[in-house]
Structure formats: C-alpha cells, structure tokens
Motif scaffolding. Structure first.
Motif, PDB file in Angstrom:
ATOM      1  N   ARG A  49      17.172  65.942  20.487  1.00 50.03           N
ATOM      2  CA  ARG A  49      17.358  67.373  20.745  1.00 50.03           C
ATOM      3  C   ARG A  49      18.565  67.673  21.624  1.00 50.03           C
ATOM      4  NH1 ARG A  49      11.498  70.113  22.123  1.00 50.03           N
ATOM      5  NH2 ARG A  49      10.352  69.235  20.362  1.00 50.03           N
ATOM      6  N   TYR A  50      18.811  66.848  22.626  1.00 51.91           N
ATOM      7  CA  TYR A  50      19.781  67.210  23.662  1.00 51.91           C
ATOM      8  C   TYR A  50      21.096  66.447  23.618  1.00 51.91           C
ATOM      9  CZ  TYR A  50      16.187  70.067  25.781  1.00 51.91           C
ATOM     10  OH  TYR A  50      15.243  71.031  26.007  1.00 51.91           O
ATOM     11  N   SER A  51      21.190  65.404  22.808  1.00 51.34           N
ATOM     12  CA  SER A  51      22.488  64.720  22.703  1.00 51.34           C
ATOM     13  C   SER A  51      23.083  65.116  21.355  1.00 51.34           C
ATOM     14  CB  SER A  51      22.296  63.201  22.767  1.00 51.34           C
ATOM     15  OG  SER A  51      21.794  62.695  21.542  1.00 51.34           O
ATOM     16  N   ASN A  52      24.306  64.753  21.156  1.00 51.41           N
ATOM     17  CA  ASN A  52      24.938  65.034  19.863  1.00 51.41           C
ATOM     18  C   ASN A  52      24.799  63.852  18.918  1.00 51.41           C
ATOM     19  OD1 ASN A  52      25.818  67.641  20.467  1.00 51.41           O
ATOM     20  ND2 ASN A  52      27.528  66.826  21.636  1.00 51.41           N
ATOM     21  N   CYS A  53      23.823  62.992  19.194  1.00 54.50           N
ATOM     22  CA  CYS A  53      23.641  61.784  18.399  1.00 54.50           C
ATOM     23  C   CYS A  53      22.706  62.007  17.218  1.00 54.50           C
ATOM     24  CB  CYS A  53      23.060  60.668  19.266  1.00 54.50           C
ATOM     25  SG  CYS A  53      24.235  60.017  20.437  1.00 54.50           S
ATOM     26  N   LYS A  54      23.008  61.285  16.174  1.00 52.05           N
ATOM     27  CA  LYS A  54      22.126  61.259  15.006  1.00 52.05           C
ATOM     28  C   LYS A  54      21.059  60.182  15.238  1.00 52.05           C
ATOM     29  CE  LYS A  54      25.190  63.385  11.858  1.00 52.05           C
ATOM     30  NZ  LYS A  54      25.468  64.439  12.758  1.00 52.05           N
ATOM     31  N   GLN A  55      20.017  60.205  14.401  1.00 48.70           N
ATOM     32  CA  GLN A  55      18.929  59.240  14.568  1.00 48.70           C
ATOM     33  C   GLN A  55      19.432  57.799  14.482  1.00 48.70           C
ATOM     34  OE1 GLN A  55      14.924  61.539  13.328  1.00 48.70           O
ATOM     35  NE2 GLN A  55      16.072  60.775  11.608  1.00 48.70           N
ATOM     36  N   LYS A  56      20.446  57.554  13.677  1.00 45.24           N
ATOM     37  CA  LYS A  56      21.010  56.209  13.541  1.00 45.24           C
ATOM     38  C   LYS A  56      21.581  55.734  14.879  1.00 45.24           C
ATOM     39  CE  LYS A  56      24.158  53.515  10.685  1.00 45.24           C
ATOM     40  NZ  LYS A  56      25.058  53.522   9.543  1.00 45.24           N
ATOM     41  N   GLU A  57      22.304  56.602  15.569  1.00 49.34           N
ATOM     42  CA  GLU A  57      22.903  56.249  16.861  1.00 49.34           C
ATOM     43  C   GLU A  57      21.825  56.071  17.935  1.00 49.34           C
ATOM     44  OE1 GLU A  57      27.017  58.786  16.572  1.00 49.34           O
ATOM     45  OE2 GLU A  57      25.120  59.864  16.454  1.00 49.34           O
ATOM     46  N   ILE A  58      20.835  56.947  17.906  1.00 46.45           N
ATOM     47  CA  ILE A  58      19.722  56.847  18.862  1.00 46.45           C
ATOM     48  C   ILE A  58      18.968  55.544  18.616  1.00 46.45           C
ATOM     49  CG2 ILE A  58      17.521  57.864  19.582  1.00 46.45           C
ATOM     50  CD1 ILE A  58      18.862  60.636  18.823  1.00 46.45           C
ATOM     51  N   GLN A  89       7.306  69.200  30.773  1.00 48.84           N
ATOM     52  CA  GLN A  89       7.952  68.963  32.070  1.00 48.84           C
ATOM     53  C   GLN A  89       9.302  68.267  31.870  1.00 48.84           C
ATOM     54  OE1 GLN A  89       6.883  70.250  35.012  1.00 48.84           O
ATOM     55  NE2 GLN A  89       5.381  71.190  33.658  1.00 48.84           N
ATOM     56  N   PHE A  90       9.342  67.308  30.963  1.00 47.57           N
ATOM     57  CA  PHE A  90      10.609  66.632  30.664  1.00 47.57           C
ATOM     58  C   PHE A  90      11.626  67.629  30.114  1.00 47.57           C
ATOM     59  CE2 PHE A  90       8.055  62.579  30.024  1.00 47.57           C
ATOM     60  CZ  PHE A  90       8.502  61.993  31.202  1.00 47.57           C
ATOM     61  N   ILE A  91      11.175  68.518  29.237  1.00 53.60           N
ATOM     62  CA  ILE A  91      12.080  69.517  28.656  1.00 53.60           C
ATOM     63  C   ILE A  91      12.656  70.401  29.758  1.00 53.60           C
ATOM     64  CG2 ILE A  91      12.182  71.597  27.213  1.00 53.60           C
ATOM     65  CD1 ILE A  91      10.287  70.159  25.251  1.00 53.60           C
ATOM     66  N   LYS A  92      11.807  70.883  30.659  1.00 54.78           N
ATOM     67  CA  LYS A  92      12.291  71.714  31.769  1.00 54.78           C
ATOM     68  C   LYS A  92      13.312  70.967  32.605  1.00 54.78           C
ATOM     69  CE  LYS A  92       8.200  74.550  32.388  1.00 54.78           C
ATOM     70  NZ  LYS A  92       6.964  74.693  33.135  1.00 54.78           N
ATOM     71  N   HIS A  93      13.012  69.722  32.907  1.00 55.11           N
ATOM     72  CA  HIS A  93      13.894  68.898  33.726  1.00 55.11           C
ATOM     73  C   HIS A  93      15.250  68.706  33.035  1.00 55.11           C
ATOM     74  CE1 HIS A  93      14.573  66.062  36.985  1.00 55.11           C
ATOM     75  NE2 HIS A  93      15.110  65.250  36.096  1.00 55.11           N
ATOM     76  N   ILE A  94      15.217  68.392  31.751  1.00 56.39           N
ATOM     77  CA  ILE A  94      16.460  68.144  31.010  1.00 56.39           C
ATOM     78  C   ILE A  94      17.221  69.448  30.773  1.00 56.39           C
ATOM     79  CG2 ILE A  94      17.399  67.280  28.826  1.00 56.39           C
ATOM     80  CD1 ILE A  94      15.719  64.876  29.242  1.00 56.39           C
ATOM     81  N   ASP A  95      16.495  70.553  30.583  1.00 56.28           N
ATOM     82  CA  ASP A  95      17.162  71.858  30.457  1.00 56.28           C
ATOM     83  C   ASP A  95      17.977  72.162  31.707  1.00 56.28           C
ATOM     84  OD1 ASP A  95      16.557  72.676  27.898  1.00 56.28           O
ATOM     85  OD2 ASP A  95      14.765  73.814  28.480  1.00 56.28           O
ATOM     86  N   LYS A  96      17.387  71.903  32.875  1.00 55.96           N
ATOM     87  CA  LYS A  96      18.106  72.129  34.135  1.00 55.96           C
ATOM     88  C   LYS A  96      19.367  71.265  34.202  1.00 55.96           C
ATOM     89  CE  LYS A  96      14.219  73.097  37.093  1.00 55.96           C
ATOM     90  NZ  LYS A  96      13.290  72.421  37.981  1.00 55.96           N
ATOM     91  N   LEU A  97      19.213  70.001  33.821  1.00 59.23           N
ATOM     92  CA  LEU A  97      20.345  69.091  33.847  1.00 59.23           C
ATOM     93  C   LEU A  97      21.409  69.491  32.846  1.00 59.23           C
ATOM     94  CD1 LEU A  97      18.610  65.630  34.106  1.00 59.23           C
ATOM     95  CD2 LEU A  97      19.928  66.778  35.857  1.00 59.23           C
ATOM     96  N   SER A  98      20.987  69.927  31.654  1.00 63.90           N
ATOM     97  CA  SER A  98      21.977  70.239  30.625  1.00 63.90           C
ATOM     98  C   SER A  98      22.804  71.464  31.008  1.00 63.90           C
ATOM     99  CB  SER A  98      21.324  70.402  29.252  1.00 63.90           C
ATOM    100  OG  SER A  98      20.431  71.470  29.252  1.00 63.90           O
ATOM    101  N   LYS A  99      22.199  72.322  31.817  1.00 70.92           N
ATOM    102  CA  LYS A  99      22.981  73.456  32.314  1.00 70.92           C
ATOM    103  C   LYS A  99      24.086  72.971  33.246  1.00 70.92           C
ATOM    104  CE  LYS A  99      19.613  77.127  31.766  1.00 70.92           C
ATOM    105  NZ  LYS A  99      18.559  76.452  31.036  1.00 70.92           N
ATOM    106  N   SER A 100      23.797  71.842  33.928  1.00 69.97           N
ATOM    107  CA  SER A 100      24.822  71.255  34.763  1.00 69.97           C
ATOM    108  C   SER A 100      25.532  70.102  34.027  1.00 69.97           C
ATOM    109  CB  SER A 100      24.226  70.743  36.069  1.00 69.97           C
ATOM    110  OG  SER A 100      23.297  69.707  35.823  1.00 69.97           O
TER     111      SER A 100
END
Length: 101
Positions: free
Chosen positions: A45-54, A88-99
């Motif tokens: 969801r949050y990186s620009n990676c495709k499933q192959k890269e992940i 909770q992880f989504i909230k945490h990562i949302d905060k980080l992605s804003k930064s």
C-alpha cells in the motif's frame, strides 16, 4: 533489481511498533505470520513496489505475497484484535508518510 528502501522502513516500523526484530518479519520460517503479512500488505500500500519486488525483500515469490495479502484480509474480517493492531500500524505509517517514508 533495486530494493526499495521504503519497504525496509515499513518493515522496521512494523517491527518497532510490535516490539519484534525486523529480521524476524523477513524470515520465511517466522512464528510472526500475521505481522509478516501486515508488513507485506503495508509495503504494497505505501511503497511504490510491486508484489514481485516486495517478494524479493521477503525472500518469496510474488504469488506468495499475493496469497499472504488475501489471507490477511480474511483474518482481519474475523479477528477484531488483529484488525485493531493493523489499524494502529496504518495510523503510524500514515503519520510517517506525511513526513515521507
């Protein structure tokens, strides 16, 4: 293939919040299957990676990433505690992605 550092940062954040080692989330034989699946889903969801890269980062094929994401979605529907943890992880990562992850 170049690994996306944002996936590694997402894994590190999931590990930090869950108080586990990032390496344990990347280990295919981990006991932390739900956390590993969450890290894969959040990476998708949050990186620009495709499933192959992940998959390369987690040491699995892209189809395994896909299967794990489907399994996680099923588990989230039937397990409130897991859903709360994932939110909770989504909230945490949302905060980080804003930064910027």
């Amino acid at each position: 293939m170049q690994h996306d550092s944002s996936v590694e940062r997402i894994i590190a954040q999931v590990a930090k919040v869950a108080d586990v080692k990032a390496g344990d989330l990347q280990d295919r034989r981990t006991q932390l299957k739900d956390l590993r699946r969450m890290a894969m889903e959040l990476s998708y969801r949050y990186s620009n990676c495709k499933q192959k890269e992940i998959g390369a980062i987690f040491g699995v094929d892209y189809s395994t990433v896909s299967q794990n994401r489907v399994r996680l979605k099923t588990r989230l529907k039937s397990n409130r505690k897991l859903k709360h943890q994932f939110d909770q992880f989504i909230k945490h990562i949302d905060k980080l992605s804003k930064s910027k992850i």
